[in-house]
Design a protein around this motif. Structure first.
Motif, mmCIF file in Angstrom:
data_model
loop_
_atom_site.group_PDB
_atom_site.id
_atom_site.type_symbol
_atom_site.label_atom_id
_atom_site.label_comp_id
_atom_site.label_asym_id
_atom_site.label_seq_id
_atom_site.Cartn_x
_atom_site.Cartn_y
_atom_site.Cartn_z
ATOM 1 N N LEU A 144 35.241 6.710 14.998
ATOM 2 C CA LEU A 144 35.439 8.119 15.330
ATOM 3 C C LEU A 144 34.771 8.475 16.659
ATOM 4 C CD1 LEU A 144 34.958 9.865 11.858
ATOM 5 C CD2 LEU A 144 37.079 9.224 12.993
ATOM 6 N N SER A 145 33.614 7.901 16.918
ATOM 7 C CA SER A 145 32.925 8.145 18.190
ATOM 8 C C SER A 145 33.755 7.640 19.357
ATOM 9 C CB SER A 145 31.553 7.464 18.197
ATOM 10 O OG SER A 145 30.743 7.961 17.166
ATOM 11 N N ARG A 146 34.377 6.466 19.182
ATOM 12 C CA ARG A 146 35.188 5.894 20.265
ATOM 13 C C ARG A 146 36.456 6.728 20.495
ATOM 14 N NH1 ARG A 146 32.787 1.724 22.188
ATOM 15 N NH2 ARG A 146 31.474 0.377 20.888
ATOM 16 N N ILE A 147 37.034 7.244 19.421
ATOM 17 C CA ILE A 147 38.199 8.119 19.581
ATOM 18 C C ILE A 147 37.813 9.382 20.339
ATOM 19 C CG2 ILE A 147 39.812 9.619 18.340
ATOM 20 C CD1 ILE A 147 39.916 7.464 16.149
ATOM 21 N N ILE A 175 26.671 14.966 12.230
ATOM 22 C CA ILE A 175 26.244 15.444 10.909
ATOM 23 C C ILE A 175 26.805 14.518 9.848
ATOM 24 C CG2 ILE A 175 26.288 17.359 9.265
ATOM 25 C CD1 ILE A 175 27.024 18.401 12.651
ATOM 26 N N GLY A 176 25.927 13.937 9.044
ATOM 27 C CA GLY A 176 26.342 13.016 7.988
ATOM 28 C C GLY A 176 25.135 12.277 7.449
ATOM 29 N N GLU A 177 25.349 11.469 6.433
ATOM 30 C CA GLU A 177 24.251 10.719 5.826
ATOM 31 C C GLU A 177 24.038 9.385 6.531
ATOM 32 O OE1 GLU A 177 21.240 9.327 3.204
ATOM 33 O OE2 GLU A 177 21.923 11.266 3.926
ATOM 34 N N SER A 178 25.080 8.811 7.101
ATOM 35 C CA SER A 178 24.958 7.505 7.742
ATOM 36 C C SER A 178 24.134 7.599 9.021
ATOM 37 C CB SER A 178 26.350 6.955 8.077
ATOM 38 O OG SER A 178 27.111 6.816 6.902
ATOM 39 N N SER A 179 23.676 6.433 9.488
ATOM 40 C CA SER A 179 22.890 6.385 10.713
ATOM 41 C C SER A 179 23.722 6.881 11.894
ATOM 42 C CB SER A 179 22.415 4.958 10.978
ATOM 43 O OG SER A 179 21.820 4.872 12.253
ATOM 44 N N ALA A 180 23.073 7.662 12.751
ATOM 45 C CA ALA A 180 23.753 8.184 13.940
ATOM 46 C C ALA A 180 23.583 7.267 15.145
ATOM 47 C CB ALA A 180 23.207 9.568 14.266
ATOM 48 N N GLU A 181 22.862 6.171 14.990
ATOM 49 C CA GLU A 181 22.536 5.329 16.139
ATOM 50 C C GLU A 181 23.766 4.716 16.793
ATOM 51 O OE1 GLU A 181 19.613 5.028 17.729
ATOM 52 O OE2 GLU A 181 19.087 6.658 16.366
ATOM 53 N N ALA A 235 26.873 5.926 16.881
ATOM 54 C CA ALA A 235 27.551 6.981 17.641
ATOM 55 C C ALA A 235 26.768 7.325 18.895
ATOM 56 C CB ALA A 235 27.723 8.216 16.754
ATOM 57 N N LYS A 236 25.477 7.394 18.772
ATOM 58 C CA LYS A 236 24.625 7.701 19.928
ATOM 59 C C LYS A 236 24.798 6.653 21.025
ATOM 60 C CE LYS A 236 19.719 8.502 20.963
ATOM 61 N NZ LYS A 236 18.357 8.530 20.356
ATOM 62 N N LYS A 237 24.886 5.391 20.643
ATOM 63 C CA LYS A 237 25.067 4.303 21.614
ATOM 64 C C LYS A 237 26.410 4.426 22.332
ATOM 65 C CE LYS A 237 25.252 -0.753 21.942
ATOM 66 N NZ LYS A 237 25.247 -2.032 21.176
ATOM 67 N N VAL A 238 27.468 4.759 21.580
ATOM 68 C CA VAL A 238 28.802 4.892 22.173
ATOM 69 C C VAL A 238 28.813 5.987 23.234
ATOM 70 C CG1 VAL A 238 31.202 5.538 21.716
ATOM 71 C CG2 VAL A 238 30.007 3.998 20.150
ATOM 72 N N PHE A 239 28.221 7.126 22.921
ATOM 73 C CA PHE A 239 28.197 8.231 23.883
ATOM 74 C C PHE A 239 27.299 7.906 25.074
ATOM 75 C CE2 PHE A 239 29.947 10.640 20.338
ATOM 76 C CZ PHE A 239 30.850 11.464 20.982
ATOM 77 N N THR A 240 26.177 7.261 24.820
ATOM 78 C CA THR A 240 25.264 6.898 25.912
ATOM 79 C C THR A 240 25.965 5.979 26.908
ATOM 80 O OG1 THR A 240 23.355 7.083 24.420
ATOM 81 C CG2 THR A 240 23.030 5.868 26.468
#
Length: 421
Positions: free
Chosen positions: A111-114, A207-213, A215-220
């Motif tokens: 989802l982050s990549r999309i 926002i969610g229970e899973s790790s955000a790391e 997604a954070k890496k993809v945006f960075t």
């Protein structure tokens, strides 16, 4: 709900994660802040719609929808709102939390990549957006802008702000106008997109229970190659009204709309904002408010009468639906209730009911993944990010004296009436 964890991942780009195990879904939202300007409001509104329709990787609506469907029915959306005198563009993707995937795939990464494909790699024809995609969204946005007049309550509220803030950026509508939308070209969208990437402020919420790391890496990674020179974002807060201006429109309506706009001396990061919000709630924020009990129920002067505090701009508005013959009576009754608070005529019950109503609203907002994101996005102009409980505690600390002080800061600026022909 846990507190927000916010870090800067690039110049003018903040990534915030909120972990909450109540939901089976996650949501990632990129909120993009640009100055609210008459020349670009329609351009950015249309850009948001076009960008969430397709991208270079998924070059039409069908291809993008098919990809989202393959990720357990994920969804993509965009929108635009005013946040003070900034325009907030939102790009959001929602889907199943990683914990519930049937395989080891990372849905959050997909989802982050999309979302990054939509933002950083849109569907282009040279230095312009795809004309066919632009025309599809232009028609829908023009229809949306033109249909506003059919909702007289929304129309009246926008008209009040337009007249009250005619010399301020806040008077500009979030979509601009239908006429301006029709003039936007595919090349205009390309220039606005380039400017957005280089200069806009980005607030990304996971926002969610899973790790955000992940997604954070993809945006960075996507922001790493950008050379950014940020817009200066500010909101001009007019502290007091020197005089009262009155305006009237006539249309074929069965019920008149009476709206009052007030300056409040405080907004944004000012200290008195919480007390002003509570005072506004006591006036007309619930079924226990002075407007509801005294103006609507006891005096039967209106069909509805509510007050709203737009804290990013420091404006309080009162809107009501009335019979034509009750317009002046209702205006006087509204001002009388405000005067009563100024003089200290409010009970502990009124204060406590308002605090309970606000607390209930805050808790209800955060009953969904999307609501949690909205909760934090709404605080971007406040200078601080509070959890729901912190915000409730903030309101509960406000005293009767602070409420009276807030009421005495309020000055009437504009009266707007929409009446029948």
């Amino acid at each position: 709900m846990n507190s927000l964890c916010r870090t800067e991942i690039a110049k003018g780009v903040n990534f915030s994660a909120v972990s909450d195990n109540r939901f089976k879904t996650m949501k990632i939202t990129a909120t993009v802040l640009v100055p609210l300007c008459k020349d670009t409001a329609s351009v950015y509104a249309l850009l948001t719609q076009v960008m969430t329709r397709s991208c270079a990787e998924y070059p039409d609506f069908t291809a993008l929808s098919k990809k989202l469907s393959s990720l357990y029915g994920a969804s993509l959306s965009g929108g635009v709102r005013k946040l003070g005198e900034s325009l907030a563009l939102s790009f959001s993707v929602s889907g199943l939390d990683d914990r519930y995937a049937l395989t080891d795939e990372s849905i959050s990464e997909e989802l982050s990549r999309i979302l990054c494909s939509v933002i950083f790699n849109p569907l282009l024809d040279g230095e312009a957006f795809n004309v066919e995609e632009v025309e599809q969204e232009r028609r829908q946005l023009v229809e949306l802008a033109e249909s506003e007049i059919n909702d007289k309550r929304a129309y009246s509220n926008n008209r009040l702000l337009e007249l009250m803030c005619d010399k301020e950026a806040y008077g500009i509508r979030r979509y601009g106008s239908a006429e301006e939308i029709k003039k936007v070209t595919a090349q205009d969208l390309y220039k606005a997109w380039q400017t957005m990437l280089r200069s806009a402020h980005f607030e990304i919420f996971f926002i969610g229970e899973s790790s955000a790391e992940t997604a954070k890496k993809v945006f960075t990674e996507n922001f790493a190659s950008l050379d950014r020179n940020l817009f200066e974002l500010s909101t001009d807060i007019i502290r007091r009204a020197d005089s009262v201006r009155e305006f009237e429109d006539r249309m074929e309506v069965a019920q008149a709309k009476l709206l009052l706009g007030f300056r409040t001396e405080c907004g944004g990061k000012d200290e008195g904002v919480t007390a002003m919000r509570l005072m506004c709630a006591i006036l007309g924020g619930s079924a226990h408010s002075k407007f509801f009990i005294n103006v609507r129920e006891k005096q039967s002067l209106c069909y509805y009468c509510v007050s709203r505090y737009q804290r990013a701009k420091g404006i309080m508005t009162v809107e009501s639906g009335v019979e034509f013959e009750n317009i002046e009576k209702t205006k006087n009754a509204v001002l009388s209730e405000l005067d009563a608070i100024r003089k200290g005529d409010l009970t502990d019950d009124e204060i406590n009911f308002a605090k309970l109503s606000i607390a209930n609203d805050f808790v209800s907002i955060c009953d969904t993944v999307g609501g949690i994101g909205e909760w934090y996005i709404s605080q971007l102009a406040d200078g601080r990010m509070l959890s729901v409980q912190e915000a409730i505690d903030d309101f509960n600390s406000i005293t009767k004296e602070q409420i009276i002080e807030a009421a005495n800061k309020v000055t009437l600026d504009t009266v707007y009436v929409l009446r029948g022909e």
